[in-house]
Enzyme design. Sequence first.
Site, short mmCIF file in Angstrom:
data_model
loop_
_atom_site.label_atom_id
_atom_site.label_comp_id
_atom_site.label_asym_id
_atom_site.label_seq_id
_atom_site.Cartn_x
_atom_site.Cartn_y
_atom_site.Cartn_z
N LYS A 74 6.29 21.19 0.19
CA LYS A 74 7.40 20.74 0.39
C LYS A 74 8.28 20.84 -0.89
O LYS A 74 7.83 21.23 -1.80
CB LYS A 74 7.02 19.06 0.64
CG LYS A 74 6.53 18.80 1.64
CD LYS A 74 6.36 17.16 1.57
CE LYS A 74 5.40 16.71 2.74
NZ LYS A 74 6.20 16.75 4.05
N ASP A 84 2.71 8.66 2.76
CA ASP A 84 2.29 9.38 4.01
C ASP A 84 1.04 8.87 4.82
O ASP A 84 0.45 9.24 5.90
CB ASP A 84 2.11 10.65 3.72
CG ASP A 84 2.56 11.77 5.03
OD1 ASP A 84 3.09 11.29 5.69
OD2 ASP A 84 1.75 12.93 4.90
N ARG A 121 -1.47 15.64 11.84
CA ARG A 121 -2.20 15.92 12.90
C ARG A 121 -3.36 16.39 13.38
O ARG A 121 -4.25 16.22 14.06
CB ARG A 121 -1.28 16.78 14.07
CG ARG A 121 -1.24 18.24 13.62
CD ARG A 121 0.07 18.73 14.03
NE ARG A 121 1.43 18.33 13.48
CZ ARG A 121 2.62 18.56 13.80
NH1 ARG A 121 2.95 19.75 14.84
NH2 ARG A 121 3.69 18.09 13.23
N LEU A 129 0.80 -1.21 -0.05
CA LEU A 129 0.09 -0.04 0.08
C LEU A 129 0.83 1.45 0.02
O LEU A 129 0.37 2.23 -0.71
CB LEU A 129 -0.96 -0.07 1.39
CG LEU A 129 -1.95 -1.07 1.05
CD1 LEU A 129 -2.73 -1.38 2.59
CD2 LEU A 129 -3.15 -0.81 0.24
#
Length: 485
Positions: free
Chosen positions: A259, A270, A333, A168
Amino acid sequence: GLVLGVYSSEKDGGAAQFTSAGDAFDRLVSGKLRELLSLCGPPLKKGKTRIFHGLHQDFPSVVVVGLGKKNAGVNDQENWNEGKENIRAAVAVGCRQIQDLEIPCVEVDPCGDAQSAAEGAVLGLHEYNELKQKKKPIVTPQLHGSAESEAWQKGVIYAEGQNLARYLMEAPANYITPIKFAEHIEQKLRSFSNVKVHIRPESWITTEQMGAFLSVAKGSAEPPIFLEIHYLGAANTNDSPLVFVGKGVTFDSGGISLKPSSGMDAMRADMGGAATVCSAIVTAAALNLPLNIIGLAPLCENMPSGKANKPGDVVRAKNGKTIQVDNTDAEGRLLLADALCYAHNFNARAIVNAATLTGAMDVALGSAATGVFTNSSWLWTHLYEAGHLRDRVWRMPLFEHYTKQVTDCPLADVSNIGKYSRAGGACTAAAFLKEFVTASHWAHLDIAGVMSNKDEVPYLRKGMAGRPTRTLVEFAARLSQDSHN
């Protein structure tokens, strides 16, 4: 092909010592294997191999691998079972050599620990080559002998779980979008009657008032998904579950806080937190572990667009707290904040979240261990012991010192980055998450440092690592034993 282990001699220059399978094979070929090994020069060092052809008609090629010292066990300095790690590494090397010889089947010496040998074989042979026309030959590893078949099968299941997470994480972000991730996991769990999978759409996420999660998702053309898995393995389906929560950003561009382009392709992984926790549940179901587990994975992309979060925006989380988004690249987060709030609906025995959360974690520990932040010594002990056997973890601080750095915020209740910017970045991220947790047994695993493998873990090829899936499974297994006792 056949892979056999040999221990280093206790004395320098002493004769190598075979495993019991090696001894038996040597007797079968009238001592020729021992004789050839001694003619080949100095004894085999740990992880090194010798290949012999034509020794026996059933095994045209035999790979002998160095296992290191026979009495290697738990190494407290290294925080792991060195003997088990040596077996995994040696078996992986041996199996790859058989693969290079294009032999389709390999029998593997259990080396005194068939589960570790199976993990080494199945993890060592795995490679993501779905999209290549030229593929390496497929090699099927099986146990040599029948004495430890149950342990071998258990090792295969553990390793296949980690390989699912690797698959994955490695797949390109246009192949594993939020909906495709959820469908892939649903398909893996379809055959289990005690598992329910809910693929929640954007309308459900909105109804649940997950404003922080939605704020990240709105920058992308891909709609967000909230994946919810219920595995009911306990005798009493009403027993308090273990709740796993995983960050599922299927591609992270950083959003408006873009980024650097170099290495951005790796941000397809990620969603490593979601990949490891969902794969751990697939593995728990395959092992038929006697406990209840709930898996939660908020899935979306973090992209820059006219709709994306802007630095300085304020969003509202599920528990009503407002969050100042000072850096749109600290998005994981935000997803986790809402998912953790939702996790409290289930009267959990423990809540464990995993996330490729901070580059600071990689700076702190590199790829040596997963960083664990927890408010529970009981939970830490279980995770630490599971890591000893599988994939190392290391405890990090969850001090009030860091909480002040995220709650001292000009526009909202909390800021999504610490006020001293880069200082203690992994710790301030954990302190942020703690603002959305009231459960007394919670752990946050920051897996950014263990996301990929170059050559540090010898039984994993280069690429996405799927760590620490096996530790999560081992932890769940220990928790299920706890319930029985």
